[in-house]
Write a protein that holds these residues in place. Structure first.
Motif, PDB file in Angstrom:
ATOM      1  N   LEU A   1      59.097  50.858  34.353  1.00 37.41           N
ATOM      2  CA  LEU A   1      60.107  51.909  34.390  1.00 37.41           C
ATOM      3  C   LEU A   1      61.391  51.304  34.934  1.00 37.41           C
ATOM      4  CD1 LEU A   1      60.993  54.943  34.348  1.00 37.41           C
ATOM      5  CD2 LEU A   1      60.074  55.094  36.670  1.00 37.41           C
ATOM      6  N   VAL A   2      62.494  51.550  34.248  1.00 33.64           N
ATOM      7  CA  VAL A   2      63.809  51.096  34.701  1.00 33.64           C
ATOM      8  C   VAL A   2      64.643  52.349  34.954  1.00 33.64           C
ATOM      9  CG1 VAL A   2      65.862  49.748  34.122  1.00 33.64           C
ATOM     10  CG2 VAL A   2      63.603  49.004  33.318  1.00 33.64           C
ATOM     11  N   SER A   3      65.189  52.452  36.160  1.00 28.99           N
ATOM     12  CA  SER A   3      65.826  53.714  36.515  1.00 28.99           C
ATOM     13  C   SER A   3      66.982  53.531  37.491  1.00 28.99           C
ATOM     14  CB  SER A   3      64.794  54.660  37.145  1.00 28.99           C
ATOM     15  OG  SER A   3      65.391  55.890  37.521  1.00 28.99           O
ATOM     16  N   PRO A   4      68.047  54.332  37.300  1.00 26.69           N
ATOM     17  CA  PRO A   4      69.039  54.441  38.376  1.00 26.69           C
ATOM     18  C   PRO A   4      68.401  55.137  39.582  1.00 26.69           C
ATOM     19  CG  PRO A   4      69.883  55.316  36.286  1.00 26.69           C
ATOM     20  CD  PRO A   4      68.406  55.133  36.128  1.00 26.69           C
ATOM     21  N   PHE A   5      68.879  54.774  40.777  1.00 27.33           N
ATOM     22  CA  PHE A   5      68.401  55.427  41.986  1.00 27.33           C
ATOM     23  C   PHE A   5      69.469  55.332  43.061  1.00 27.33           C
ATOM     24  CE2 PHE A   5      66.154  55.167  46.152  1.00 27.33           C
ATOM     25  CZ  PHE A   5      65.686  56.478  46.182  1.00 27.33           C
ATOM     26  N   LEU A   6      70.165  56.437  43.273  1.00 26.07           N
ATOM     27  CA  LEU A   6      71.158  56.549  44.344  1.00 26.07           C
ATOM     28  C   LEU A   6      72.134  55.375  44.349  1.00 26.07           C
ATOM     29  CD1 LEU A   6      68.865  57.845  47.237  1.00 26.07           C
ATOM     30  CD2 LEU A   6      70.098  59.153  45.487  1.00 26.07           C
ATOM     31  N   GLY A   7      72.732  55.121  43.185  1.00 22.79           N
ATOM     32  CA  GLY A   7      73.734  54.074  43.077  1.00 22.79           C
ATOM     33  C   GLY A   7      73.179  52.685  42.860  1.00 22.79           C
ATOM     34  N   GLN A   8      71.856  52.566  42.825  1.00 26.49           N
ATOM     35  CA  GLN A   8      71.217  51.282  42.558  1.00 26.49           C
ATOM     36  C   GLN A   8      70.482  51.372  41.226  1.00 26.49           C
ATOM     37  OE1 GLN A   8      68.593  50.811  45.909  1.00 26.49           O
ATOM     38  NE2 GLN A   8      70.241  50.224  47.304  1.00 26.49           N
ATOM     39  N   TYR A   9      69.909  50.239  40.807  1.00 25.62           N
ATOM     40  CA  TYR A   9      69.104  50.205  39.593  1.00 25.62           C
ATOM     41  C   TYR A   9      67.807  49.473  39.919  1.00 25.62           C
ATOM     42  CZ  TYR A   9      73.475  51.629  37.495  1.00 25.62           C
ATOM     43  OH  TYR A   9      74.622  52.319  37.205  1.00 25.62           O
ATOM     44  N   LEU A  10      66.691  50.093  39.558  1.00 28.57           N
ATOM     45  CA  LEU A  10      65.387  49.571  39.939  1.00 28.57           C
ATOM     46  C   LEU A  10      64.509  49.342  38.723  1.00 28.57           C
ATOM     47  CD1 LEU A  10      64.524  51.963  42.924  1.00 28.57           C
ATOM     48  CD2 LEU A  10      65.675  49.731  43.041  1.00 28.57           C
ATOM     49  N   ILE A  11      63.672  48.303  38.821  1.00 30.74           N
ATOM     50  CA  ILE A  11      62.537  48.141  37.907  1.00 30.74           C
ATOM     51  C   ILE A  11      61.290  48.461  38.717  1.00 30.74           C
ATOM     52  CG2 ILE A  11      61.225  46.574  36.430  1.00 30.74           C
ATOM     53  CD1 ILE A  11      63.713  44.868  36.153  1.00 30.74           C
ATOM     54  N   LEU A  12      60.460  49.348  38.186  1.00 27.58           N
ATOM     55  CA  LEU A  12      59.263  49.800  38.883  1.00 27.58           C
ATOM     56  C   LEU A  12      58.059  49.684  37.970  1.00 27.58           C
ATOM     57  CD1 LEU A  12      61.007  52.967  40.260  1.00 27.58           C
ATOM     58  CD2 LEU A  12      60.200  51.106  41.710  1.00 27.58           C
ATOM     59  N   GLN A  13      56.918  49.446  38.581  1.00 22.91           N
ATOM     60  CA  GLN A  13      55.660  49.515  37.848  1.00 22.91           C
ATOM     61  C   GLN A  13      54.956  50.783  38.289  1.00 22.91           C
ATOM     62  OE1 GLN A  13      52.483  46.623  38.644  1.00 22.91           O
ATOM     63  NE2 GLN A  13      52.276  46.363  36.425  1.00 22.91           N
ATOM     64  N   PRO A  14      54.707  51.725  37.377  1.00 15.04           N
ATOM     65  CA  PRO A  14      54.041  52.970  37.767  1.00 15.04           C
ATOM     66  C   PRO A  14      52.759  52.694  38.549  1.00 15.04           C
ATOM     67  CG  PRO A  14      54.817  53.135  35.513  1.00 15.04           C
ATOM     68  CD  PRO A  14      55.030  51.697  35.938  1.00 15.04           C
ATOM     69  N   GLY A  15      52.593  53.444  39.640  1.00 15.66           N
ATOM     70  CA  GLY A  15      51.419  53.255  40.472  1.00 15.66           C
ATOM     71  C   GLY A  15      51.618  52.300  41.616  1.00 15.66           C
ATOM     72  N   HIS A  16      52.825  51.765  41.773  1.00 13.79           N
ATOM     73  CA  HIS A  16      53.118  50.830  42.859  1.00 13.79           C
ATOM     74  C   HIS A  16      54.416  51.249  43.533  1.00 13.79           C
ATOM     75  CE1 HIS A  16      50.004  47.899  41.609  1.00 13.79           C
ATOM     76  NE2 HIS A  16      50.265  48.381  40.413  1.00 13.79           N
ATOM     77  N   ALA A  17      54.411  51.257  44.864  1.00  8.98           N
ATOM     78  CA  ALA A  17      55.577  51.725  45.605  1.00  8.98           C
ATOM     79  C   ALA A  17      56.710  50.713  45.618  1.00  8.98           C
ATOM     80  CB  ALA A  17      55.175  52.074  47.039  1.00  8.98           C
ATOM     81  N   ALA A  18      56.402  49.429  45.475  1.00  6.58           N
ATOM     82  CA  ALA A  18      57.431  48.393  45.529  1.00  6.58           C
ATOM     83  C   ALA A  18      58.150  48.275  44.192  1.00  6.58           C
ATOM     84  CB  ALA A  18      56.808  47.051  45.908  1.00  6.58           C
ATOM     85  N   GLY A  19      59.427  47.920  44.250  1.00  9.85           N
ATOM     86  CA  GLY A  19      60.206  47.759  43.038  1.00  9.85           C
ATOM     87  C   GLY A  19      61.113  46.550  43.120  1.00  9.85           C
ATOM     88  N   VAL A  20      61.841  46.303  42.039  1.00 15.25           N
ATOM     89  CA  VAL A  20      62.785  45.196  41.955  1.00 15.25           C
ATOM     90  C   VAL A  20      64.168  45.768  41.709  1.00 15.25           C
ATOM     91  CG1 VAL A  20      63.447  43.119  40.688  1.00 15.25           C
ATOM     92  CG2 VAL A  20      61.015  43.652  41.020  1.00 15.25           C
ATOM     93  N   GLN A  21      65.117  45.428  42.558  1.00 10.65           N
ATOM     94  CA  GLN A  21      66.486  45.895  42.365  1.00 10.65           C
ATOM     95  C   GLN A  21      67.223  44.941  41.433  1.00 10.65           C
ATOM     96  OE1 GLN A  21      68.621  46.776  45.966  1.00 10.65           O
ATOM     97  NE2 GLN A  21      70.580  47.047  44.913  1.00 10.65           N
ATOM     98  N   ILE A  22      67.967  45.519  40.475  1.00  7.12           N
ATOM     99  CA  ILE A  22      68.716  44.704  39.526  1.00  7.12           C
ATOM    100  C   ILE A  22      70.169  45.175  39.499  1.00  7.12           C
ATOM    101  CG2 ILE A  22      66.736  44.134  38.054  1.00  7.12           C
ATOM    102  CD1 ILE A  22      67.627  46.397  36.162  1.00  7.12           C
ATOM    103  N   PRO A  23      71.092  44.308  39.090  1.00  4.11           N
ATOM    104  CA  PRO A  23      72.493  44.732  38.965  1.00  4.11           C
ATOM    105  C   PRO A  23      72.699  45.626  37.747  1.00  4.11           C
ATOM    106  CG  PRO A  23      72.244  42.461  38.248  1.00  4.11           C
ATOM    107  CD  PRO A  23      70.907  42.877  38.808  1.00  4.11           C
TER     108      PRO A  23
END
Length: 374
Positions: free
Chosen positions: A7-29
């Motif tokens: 899942l790739v999503s905006p989040f409060l002015g940031q952009y994240l890559i997430l794997q469903p089912g995991h709380a940790a993510g990767v921030q991208i520009p």
């Protein structure tokens, strides 16, 4: 339903890559968010850096030949929300005397309105999403609503008393569409104590069996150990049970609050020697980046500050824009707290203090100063 690997999503002015089912993510520009957005729209192969990022974060790689078959990209929202919680219903199969909801009626939105409400949450920018109750898992439309929210790209946490976790359909649902967290309340370390607290025969056996299955399936469970007058003698035993049988992370909760209607009944269930001081309240994001929705689609700043509110089903998603102003008005120190000279070190948010005051509570339980301005 399209089941996305990433899942790739905006989040409060940031952009994240997430794997469903995991709380940790990767921030991208932002430029890489746009690159992925274009690649998904045109069903291009995944850029090499994406596999590198996912392998570093989760030790996984995309298996699909084109990115559109594996990645869901959320669009930007014109709202500033990132989190929300939803009571799918207030009905519950337990009858704990300390429940902050008070009377729990099993009622809520029909299916068409549930999906309409979930669509509004996604439009509002909600990424991290809690489904709660009552007891969420006894709602006959829970599984369908969970799957629908999952398909919208919401990262889901489910809060539950655990009574349904032993059932095969629930286990299959959470294994196929993994939540990032299952938060399970624990009320005792023996069958007798569990029944005394929940007033439901056999609940201890159902809950512990369900937690065994969650452990075996590797589901991300966190335990809330609830300490009250009826089970305080088993506090240490509950901690040992969690540590030795399941190994799940846990927190211990002992401070009760009045009901959301300002009724004092839950306060009588507290185990006084286990009460802990609250941390100093320094503000929160309720109403600004977070909101709560009740079973009827009425949104408020949080689970405690429920009035004033906005009716999403009548007014639509644009009504959420008013929550920020409501949040500011609810934090004004009026009523019983007016004139306090020590507000800067208060440990209780204003909506919670208001409930305590309506319940006629002993001020020392929510005000560490013991008296206003003293």
């Amino acid at each position: 339903m399209f089941v996305h690997s990433l899942l790739v999503s905006p989040f409060l002015g940031q952009y994240l890559i997430l794997q469903p089912g995991h709380a940790a993510g990767v921030q991208i520009p932002e430029n890489r968010y746009e690159e992925l957005r274009t690649a998904v729209a045109e069903d291009q192969p995944a850029p090499p850096w994406l596999d590198q990022a996912t392998e570093a974060a989760w030790n996984t790689r995309l298996l699909a030949s084109t990115i559109g078959r594996a990645v869901l990209v959320r669009e930007r929202s014109r709202f500033g929300f990132g989190r929300a919680s939803w009571e799918i219903n207030l009905g519950c199969d337990a009858d704990c005397g300390f429940c902050y909801l008070g009377e729990k009626r099993f009622e809520g939105l029909g299916w068409a309105d549930k999906t309409r409400m979930l669509d509004m949450l996604a439009e509002a920018g909600v990424l991290w999403f809690q489904i709660t109750g009552g007891e969420a898992l006894i709602d006959p439309q829970f599984a369908a609503a969970y799957e629908y929210a999952y398909g919208l790209g919401l990262m889901i946490q489910v809060s539950t008393n655990g009574s349904q976790l032993h059932k095969k359909p629930i286990q299959e649902l959470f294994t196929r569409l993994r939540p990032y967290r299952l938060t399970v309340s624990l009320y005792g370390a023996t069958s007798g104590t569990y029944e005394a607290v929940t007033r439901n025969r056999g609940m201890y056996e159902r809950v512990t069996c369900g937690l065994d299955k969650c452990r075996d399936a590797g589901l991300p469970v966190r335990i809330n150990i609830i300490v009250a007058a009826e089970n305080a003698h088993e506090t240490d035993a509950m901690v040992r049970l969690v540590d030795e049988r399941w190994g799940f992370p846990y927190q211990v909760f002992s401070n009760m609050s009045p009901t959301i209607h300002g009724e004092a009944a839950p306060l009588a269930q507290q185990a006084e020697k286990y009460l802990t001081p609250r941390r100093v309240f320094t503000g929160c994001n309720a109403g600004h980046t977070f909101f709560h929705v009740n079973p009827h689609g009425i949104a408020s700043i949080c689970k405690i500050g429920r009035d004033p509110s906005v009716n999403l089903m009548v007014e639509g998603v644009d009504a959420l824009a008013r929550l920020g102003g409501i949040a500011e008005s609810l934090q004004l120190r009026t009523g019983g707290c007016s004139g306090c000279t020590k507000a800067d070190t208060c440990r209780t948010c204003r909506p919670m203090a208001k409930l305590h005051q309506e319940a006629g509570d002993d001020r020392s339980l929510y005000c560490q100063h013991g008296g206003y301005g003293s």
